[in-house]
Design a protein around this motif. Structure first.
Motif: not given
Length: 443
Positions: A130-131, A152, A134-135, A175-176, A171-173, A137-138
Motif C-alpha cells: 500500500i505504501r 483507476t 501511495k508513493d 491521499h490524492i 485512504e487512497i481517495y 501516486l505521490t
C-alpha cells in the motif's frame, strides 16, 4: 464537486492512450516477468498524439501510467519495474503532459491498483505494498502539474478481486485529494456496482468493450471508454486491421452519450515506436470532420458520492418475512446480484439491520433486485433509525430508479430499518447501503 463534474462532462470527448509493456508484446496485459529493456519506443512523438486528438476535436487525454503487469512508464524512484531502468531513459508521462498542455488539452492519468510485478494481488496486499501505491501516486500528483482526472482499475473487479478493504479506497481517495483536491477520481468498477449510483467514483465509468452501456435517462456524470482498434493495446496486425467507423463513433456513441451526461473516451493506442499509426491518425481526423459539439451540453445535477465501506454489509439482519431459501442476508451480503424477497402475502415488508454498535450514517442506498426474470416493483421506501424515543424517520422517498442513493441529515444509531411499498408485482432488494460519508468540511 458538482462544478468539477460539470466541467468534466462538458469536455465531451477524450483520447485514451494505452501505451505500456503490453504494446511490445502483442498482449492486453504485459508479461510481468519481462525485462524493463523491452519497453523501448524508438520514435516517441507525444506532440503527434496531441495533434491527432485535436484533429478529432477531443479536449483531453488519459495515459496508462501503470497497467496490470505493474510496469511504470515514468521515472519513478520507487522499487518497481519502471521505464527508468530501460534504455534510453525517458519519462513518457512528462512528455505526454507537456505535449497535451501545449496543445491546449486537459490531462488525465490511468493507474492500475493490481500490479503483478509487485505481487499486489487479492490476499497478497501488505502495508508495504500500500505504501508503494501511495508513493507512486505521490510522484504522479506532485511532479506533473494539475491532473483533471485519475482513472483507476484492477480494484474491486471480478477479475482482480482486490477489495476496497484490502487497499482502502477512502485512504487512497484522501491521499490524492490531499495533493490535488480538484482531481476527480474514477474507478472502472461497473462490472461490480450498479449503474445508478456513484459508487467509489466521482465520475461513473462504463467500459463499452465489456458490454457496459449508459442507461437511457441516466443523469450521473459519466465517462464511457471504447477502443478504435479491436483491443486496448496496439497489436502489429492493427496496422492493416479494422478500425471503428467514424460514423459509428460520432452518431452511435459520441452524440447520444453526450446527451446522457457522458464523456466519451476513445482509445487510440500508440505503436511500438511511440507514434500513432497512419490509419489511426486518418480515422481520428475523419471523426473530427464529422462531429460538431452540440451547445449547450447537458447539465449535471447533484449526486452523493460513495467513498466509504457499507456499514450494513455482513451485519445481523432480519425481515418481515422471507420465502424458503431466500433470507434477508441476501440484501446485505455485498453481492448486488443476489436479493431478498418477502412473502407474497406480506403487505408491509421491511428489513432491519443491527450494526451492533452506534455508527454515524450520512448516505443511504437502496438497490432493487429481481425475482427470477421479473424486476422488482417497489414504488416507495422509508428509512428509520432506532433512538431512545423509538423508530425515527430519516427519509421517505418514492422510487424512480432501481438504484436510489440519497444524502441524509447525519444520524448516529445502531439499528436501521427500511420499510417498503410495492406496485402489483414482485418486490426484491439486492442491497441496503449505510455509509458514513464525511461532510464537505471534513473532506
Amino acid at each position: 464537486m458538482l462544478e468539477l463534474q460539470r466541467k468534466f462532462v462538458d469536455l465531451r470527448f477524450g483520447m485514451f492512450l494505452h501505451f505500456n509493456m503490453a504494446t511490445f508484446q502483442d498482449r492486453e496485459w504485459g508479461d510481468p516477468t519481462s525485462p524493463s529493456e523491452l519497453f523501448h519506443p524508438t520514435a516517441l512523438d507525444t506532440d503527434e498524439w496531441a495533434a491527432a486528438a485535436r484533429s478529432a476535436k477531443m479536449t483531453w487525454g488519459c495515459l496508462t501510467t501503470r497497467h496490470h503487469d505493474g510496469f511504470c512508464i515514468w521515472t519513478t524512484k520507487t522499487e518497481a519495474g519502471r521505464v527508468a531502468k530501460a534504455e534510453p531513459q525517458i519519462d513518457i508521462v512528462r512528455s505526454y503532459v507537456d505535449s497535451f498542455r501545449k496543445a491546449g488539452l486537459r490531462v488525465g492519468l490511468y493507474y492500475s491498483i493490481l500490479s503483478l510485478r509487485d505481487d499486489i494481488r487479492h490476499f497478497n496486499v501488505t502495508p508495504e505494498k500500500i505504501r508503494l501505491i501511495k508513493d507512486q501516486l505521490t510522484e504522479l500528483f506532485t511532479n506533473y502539474g494539475e491532473i483533471d482526472i485519475l482513472i483507476t482499475d484492477g480494484w474491486d473487479a471480478p477479475w482482480s478481486r482486490i477489495t476496497y478493504e484490502e487497499v482502502s479506497f477512502r485512504e487512497i481517495y484522501d491521499h490524492i485529494k490531499s495533493m490535488q483536491p480538484n482531481c476527480l477520481i474514477c474507478d472502472l468498477n461497473a462490472a461490480s456496482y450498479p449503474t445508478g449510483g456513484l459508487y467509489y467514483s466521482d465520475i461513473k465509468a462504463f467500459e463499452q468493450n465489456a458490454g457496459q452501456r449508459v442507461p437511457q435517462g441516466s443523469d450521473l456524470p459519466a465517462l464511457s471508454c471504447v477502443t478504435i482498434t479491436d483491443g486496448w493495446f496496439w497489436k502489429q496486425q492493427d496496422l492493416h486491421g479494422n478500425l471503428k467507423p467514424a460514423e459509428t463513433v460520432v452518431n452511435e456513441w459520441l452524440v447520444p452519450l453526450n446527451r446522457r451526461h457522458c464523456n466519451l473516451i476513445l482509445n487510440a493506442p500508440p505503436t511500438r515506436e511511440g507514434k500513432l499509426a497512419p490509419n489511426v491518425v486518418q480515422r481520428l481526423a475523419e471523426i473530427g470532420r464529422l462531429w460538431s459539439p452540440e451547445q449547450p451540453s447537458a447539465q449535471v445535477t447533484q449526486h452523493p458520492v460513495i467513498t466509504t465501506p457499507n456499514l450494513a454489509k455482513g451485519k445481523p439482519i432480519h425481515a418481515s418475512s422471507s420465502p424458503d431459501t431466500v433470507g434477508p442476508d441476501l440484501a446485505n451480503d455485498g453481492n448486488f446480484r443476489s436479493s431478498w424477497s418477502p412473502e407474497d402475502s406480506d403487505t408491509a415488508p421491511w428489513l432491519e439491520v443491527d450494526l451492533q454498535s452506534e455508527h454515524r450514517v450520512s448516505v443511504i442506498a437502496l438497490v432493487q433486485g429481481q425475482r427470477g426474470d421479473l424486476l422488482s416493483t417497489a414504488k416507495s421506501f422509508k428509512f428509520e433509525c432506532w433512538t431512545r424515543s423509538g423508530w425515527t424517520t430519516m427519509v421517505e422517498s418514492s422510487i424512480h430508479s432501481a438504484t436510489m442513493v440519497l444524502a441524509v441529515r447525519p444520524v448516529t444509531a445502531s439499528k436501521f430499518r427500511v420499510s417498503l411499498t410495492s406496485n402489483r408485482g414482485p418486490l426484491s432488494i439486492a442491497d441496503i447501503g449505510l455509509y458514513n460519508e464525511p461532510s464537505d468540511a471534513e473532506s
